[in-house]
Design a protein around this motif. Structure first.
Motif, PDB file in Angstrom:
ATOM      1  N   LYS A   1     -18.642 -13.985   4.865  1.00  0.00           N
ATOM      2  CA  LYS A   1     -20.030 -13.062   5.993  1.00  0.00           C
ATOM      3  C   LYS A   1     -20.430 -13.271   7.190  1.00  0.00           C
ATOM      4  CE  LYS A   1     -22.825 -14.854   1.162  1.00  0.00           C
ATOM      5  NZ  LYS A   1     -23.650 -16.639   0.793  1.00  0.00           N
ATOM      6  N   GLY A   2     -19.108 -13.313   7.815  1.00  0.00           N
ATOM      7  CA  GLY A   2     -19.627 -12.733   9.645  1.00  0.00           C
ATOM      8  C   GLY A   2     -18.965 -14.700   9.993  1.00  0.00           C
ATOM      9  N   VAL A   3     -19.297 -15.663   9.128  1.00  0.00           N
ATOM     10  CA  VAL A   3     -19.000 -16.766  10.270  1.00  0.00           C
ATOM     11  C   VAL A   3     -18.032 -17.275  11.194  1.00  0.00           C
ATOM     12  CG1 VAL A   3     -19.247 -19.206   9.591  1.00  0.00           C
ATOM     13  CG2 VAL A   3     -20.577 -17.676   7.805  1.00  0.00           C
ATOM     14  N   ALA A   4     -16.269 -16.479  10.647  1.00  0.00           N
ATOM     15  CA  ALA A   4     -15.390 -17.033  10.741  1.00  0.00           C
ATOM     16  C   ALA A   4     -15.208 -15.895  11.937  1.00  0.00           C
ATOM     17  CB  ALA A   4     -14.440 -16.662  10.415  1.00  0.00           C
ATOM     18  N   SER A   5     -16.051 -14.371  12.377  1.00  0.00           N
ATOM     19  CA  SER A   5     -16.159 -14.012  12.996  1.00  0.00           C
ATOM     20  C   SER A   5     -16.710 -14.356  14.473  1.00  0.00           C
ATOM     21  CB  SER A   5     -16.222 -12.062  12.668  1.00  0.00           C
ATOM     22  OG  SER A   5     -14.130 -11.895  11.960  1.00  0.00           O
ATOM     23  N   THR A   6     -17.906 -15.152  14.056  1.00  0.00           N
ATOM     24  CA  THR A   6     -18.481 -15.605  15.468  1.00  0.00           C
ATOM     25  C   THR A   6     -18.479 -16.504  15.732  1.00  0.00           C
ATOM     26  OG1 THR A   6     -20.616 -14.527  14.019  1.00  0.00           O
ATOM     27  CG2 THR A   6     -21.115 -15.942  15.217  1.00  0.00           C
ATOM     28  N   LEU A   7     -18.162 -17.068  15.248  1.00  0.00           N
ATOM     29  CA  LEU A   7     -17.509 -18.166  15.559  1.00  0.00           C
ATOM     30  C   LEU A   7     -16.339 -18.788  16.029  1.00  0.00           C
ATOM     31  CD1 LEU A   7     -17.509 -21.720  15.787  1.00  0.00           C
ATOM     32  CD2 LEU A   7     -16.072 -22.175  14.417  1.00  0.00           C
ATOM     33  N   LEU A   8     -14.716 -17.396  15.713  1.00  0.00           N
ATOM     34  CA  LEU A   8     -14.197 -17.180  16.377  1.00  0.00           C
ATOM     35  C   LEU A   8     -14.324 -16.323  18.456  1.00  0.00           C
ATOM     36  CD1 LEU A   8     -11.070 -16.699  17.481  1.00  0.00           C
ATOM     37  CD2 LEU A   8     -10.514 -14.885  15.586  1.00  0.00           C
TER      38      LEU A   8
ATOM     39  N   GLU B   1      -4.096 -22.916  31.768  1.00  0.00           N
ATOM     40  CA  GLU B   1      -4.361 -21.595  31.451  1.00  0.00           C
ATOM     41  C   GLU B   1      -4.247 -21.234  30.000  1.00  0.00           C
ATOM     42  OE1 GLU B   1      -1.498 -19.415  33.318  1.00  0.00           O
ATOM     43  OE2 GLU B   1      -2.626 -19.728  35.554  1.00  0.00           O
ATOM     44  N   GLU B   2      -4.002 -22.332  28.948  1.00  0.00           N
ATOM     45  CA  GLU B   2      -3.428 -22.027  27.593  1.00  0.00           C
ATOM     46  C   GLU B   2      -4.743 -23.117  26.843  1.00  0.00           C
ATOM     47  OE1 GLU B   2       0.733 -20.932  26.942  1.00  0.00           O
ATOM     48  OE2 GLU B   2       0.639 -21.069  29.114  1.00  0.00           O
ATOM     49  N   GLY B   3      -5.063 -21.944  25.792  1.00  0.00           N
ATOM     50  CA  GLY B   3      -5.520 -23.221  24.738  1.00  0.00           C
ATOM     51  C   GLY B   3      -5.245 -22.902  23.613  1.00  0.00           C
ATOM     52  N   GLU B   4      -5.556 -23.466  22.184  1.00  0.00           N
ATOM     53  CA  GLU B   4      -5.246 -23.225  20.481  1.00  0.00           C
ATOM     54  C   GLU B   4      -6.293 -23.103  19.763  1.00  0.00           C
ATOM     55  OE1 GLU B   4      -2.090 -24.760  17.709  1.00  0.00           O
ATOM     56  OE2 GLU B   4      -2.290 -25.734  19.458  1.00  0.00           O
ATOM     57  N   ILE B   5      -6.186 -22.736  19.041  1.00  0.00           N
ATOM     58  CA  ILE B   5      -7.573 -22.763  18.305  1.00  0.00           C
ATOM     59  C   ILE B   5      -7.077 -23.598  16.765  1.00  0.00           C
ATOM     60  CG2 ILE B   5      -8.698 -21.063  16.125  1.00  0.00           C
ATOM     61  CD1 ILE B   5      -9.706 -20.306  19.094  1.00  0.00           C
ATOM     62  N   LYS B   6      -8.265 -24.284  16.644  1.00  0.00           N
ATOM     63  CA  LYS B   6      -7.581 -25.672  15.724  1.00  0.00           C
ATOM     64  C   LYS B   6      -8.881 -25.006  14.875  1.00  0.00           C
ATOM     65  CE  LYS B   6      -4.374 -28.025  15.428  1.00  0.00           C
ATOM     66  NZ  LYS B   6      -2.813 -27.385  15.294  1.00  0.00           N
ATOM     67  N   SER B   7      -8.603 -25.631  12.924  1.00  0.00           N
ATOM     68  CA  SER B   7      -8.964 -26.158  12.433  1.00  0.00           C
ATOM     69  C   SER B   7     -10.743 -25.043  12.104  1.00  0.00           C
ATOM     70  CB  SER B   7     -10.411 -27.906  13.115  1.00  0.00           C
ATOM     71  OG  SER B   7      -8.889 -28.820  12.829  1.00  0.00           O
ATOM     72  N   MET B   8     -10.251 -23.995  11.854  1.00  0.00           N
ATOM     73  CA  MET B   8     -10.784 -23.024  11.356  1.00  0.00           C
ATOM     74  C   MET B   8     -11.247 -22.572  10.217  1.00  0.00           C
ATOM     75  SD  MET B   8     -12.335 -20.863  14.003  1.00  0.00           S
ATOM     76  CE  MET B   8     -12.834 -19.577  13.274  1.00  0.00           C
ATOM     77  N   ARG B   9     -12.498 -22.610   9.976  1.00  0.00           N
ATOM     78  CA  ARG B   9     -13.016 -23.211   8.459  1.00  0.00           C
ATOM     79  C   ARG B   9     -14.322 -23.348   7.573  1.00  0.00           C
ATOM     80  NH1 ARG B   9     -10.009 -24.934   3.278  1.00  0.00           N
ATOM     81  NH2 ARG B   9     -11.396 -24.846   2.212  1.00  0.00           N
ATOM     82  N   THR B  10     -14.606 -22.370   6.977  1.00  0.00           N
ATOM     83  CA  THR B  10     -15.804 -21.232   6.639  1.00  0.00           C
ATOM     84  C   THR B  10     -16.062 -22.228   5.058  1.00  0.00           C
ATOM     85  OG1 THR B  10     -15.143 -19.118   6.047  1.00  0.00           O
ATOM     86  CG2 THR B  10     -15.986 -19.583   8.166  1.00  0.00           C
ATOM     87  N   THR B  11     -17.040 -22.606   4.874  1.00  0.00           N
ATOM     88  CA  THR B  11     -17.412 -22.974   3.544  1.00  0.00           C
ATOM     89  C   THR B  11     -17.028 -22.162   2.398  1.00  0.00           C
ATOM     90  OG1 THR B  11     -19.529 -22.864   3.831  1.00  0.00           O
ATOM     91  CG2 THR B  11     -19.207 -25.239   4.043  1.00  0.00           C
ATOM     92  N   ASN B  12     -17.302 -22.758   0.702  1.00  0.00           N
ATOM     93  CA  ASN B  12     -16.714 -21.495  -0.102  1.00  0.00           C
ATOM     94  C   ASN B  12     -18.040 -20.444   0.307  1.00  0.00           C
ATOM     95  OD1 ASN B  12     -14.314 -22.694  -0.668  1.00  0.00           O
ATOM     96  ND2 ASN B  12     -15.056 -23.829  -1.876  1.00  0.00           N
ATOM     97  N   ALA B  13     -19.018 -21.052   0.765  1.00  0.00           N
ATOM     98  CA  ALA B  13     -20.030 -19.979   0.174  1.00  0.00           C
ATOM     99  C   ALA B  13     -20.360 -19.271   1.342  1.00  0.00           C
ATOM    100  CB  ALA B  13     -21.659 -21.175   0.037  1.00  0.00           C
ATOM    101  N   ALA B  14     -19.974 -19.352   2.027  1.00  0.00           N
ATOM    102  CA  ALA B  14     -19.812 -18.892   3.912  1.00  0.00           C
ATOM    103  C   ALA B  14     -18.938 -17.464   3.609  1.00  0.00           C
ATOM    104  CB  ALA B  14     -20.122 -19.789   5.040  1.00  0.00           C
ATOM    105  N   ARG B  15     -17.836 -17.878   2.994  1.00  0.00           N
ATOM    106  CA  ARG B  15     -16.868 -16.698   3.098  1.00  0.00           C
ATOM    107  C   ARG B  15     -17.306 -15.476   3.375  1.00  0.00           C
ATOM    108  NH1 ARG B  15     -12.525 -20.979   0.808  1.00  0.00           N
ATOM    109  NH2 ARG B  15     -12.733 -22.122   2.477  1.00  0.00           N
TER     110      ARG B  15
END
Length: 152
Positions: free
Chosen positions: A85-92, A69-83
């Protein structure tokens, strides 16, 4: 953007994950760093995705399954060039969708309290995460913020 399940063997992802670890140790006391190294991310209960634009790595994020039933988000990271720009939101959103498909009903995460982590906390709040107490094997820590979200 192309999101791919990653085998963690490519040079680009290895560099990004090392950058992530280096920043975590620069921003937090060592005992408060909960970022996983490459070998820990290769465990059977963790899946990591990378985001690409053509042949350029933009970011990564992982889902660790704690139980049915339970999970955890780990290692969310964007490159400096991608900050910013919506990359993290899309991936999340992608990871949360995958969690729902697995039948998980609650996703949690740990991030830092320092200003360095303010963008991460804002991202998670934007996507419906709320602060909670420690979960799984975590203990209370003045350098940690724990957040969770119920999946509907």
């Amino acid at each position: 953007m192309d999101i791919r399940l990653d085998d963690l063997n490519g040079a680009e992802i290895k560099r990004l994950l090392q950058e992530h670890l280096d920043d975590m140790y620069d921003a937090s006391p060592a005992k408060s760093v909960h970022a996983l190294d490459l070998s820990a991310l290769k465990q059977a209960d963790i899946r990591l995705w990378t985001v690409w634009q053509n042949d350029q790595l933009l970011g990564c994020g992982a889902l660790k399954t704690h139980n049915s039933e339970e999970g955890e988000i780990k290692s969310m990271r964007t490159t400096n060039a991608a900050r910013n720009k919506g990359v993290a939101s899309t991936l999340l959103q992608y990871i949360l969708g995958d969690a729902k498909q697995q039948g998980l009903t609650k996703i949690s995460l740990e991030t830092g309290t320092q200003d360095f982590f303010a963008p991460a906390r804002a991202l998670y709040k934007k996507h419906g995460f709320a602060e909670c107490g420690p979960f799984a094997d975590y203990q209370p820590d003045p350098y940690s913020v724990f957040m969770s979200k119920t999946l509907s």
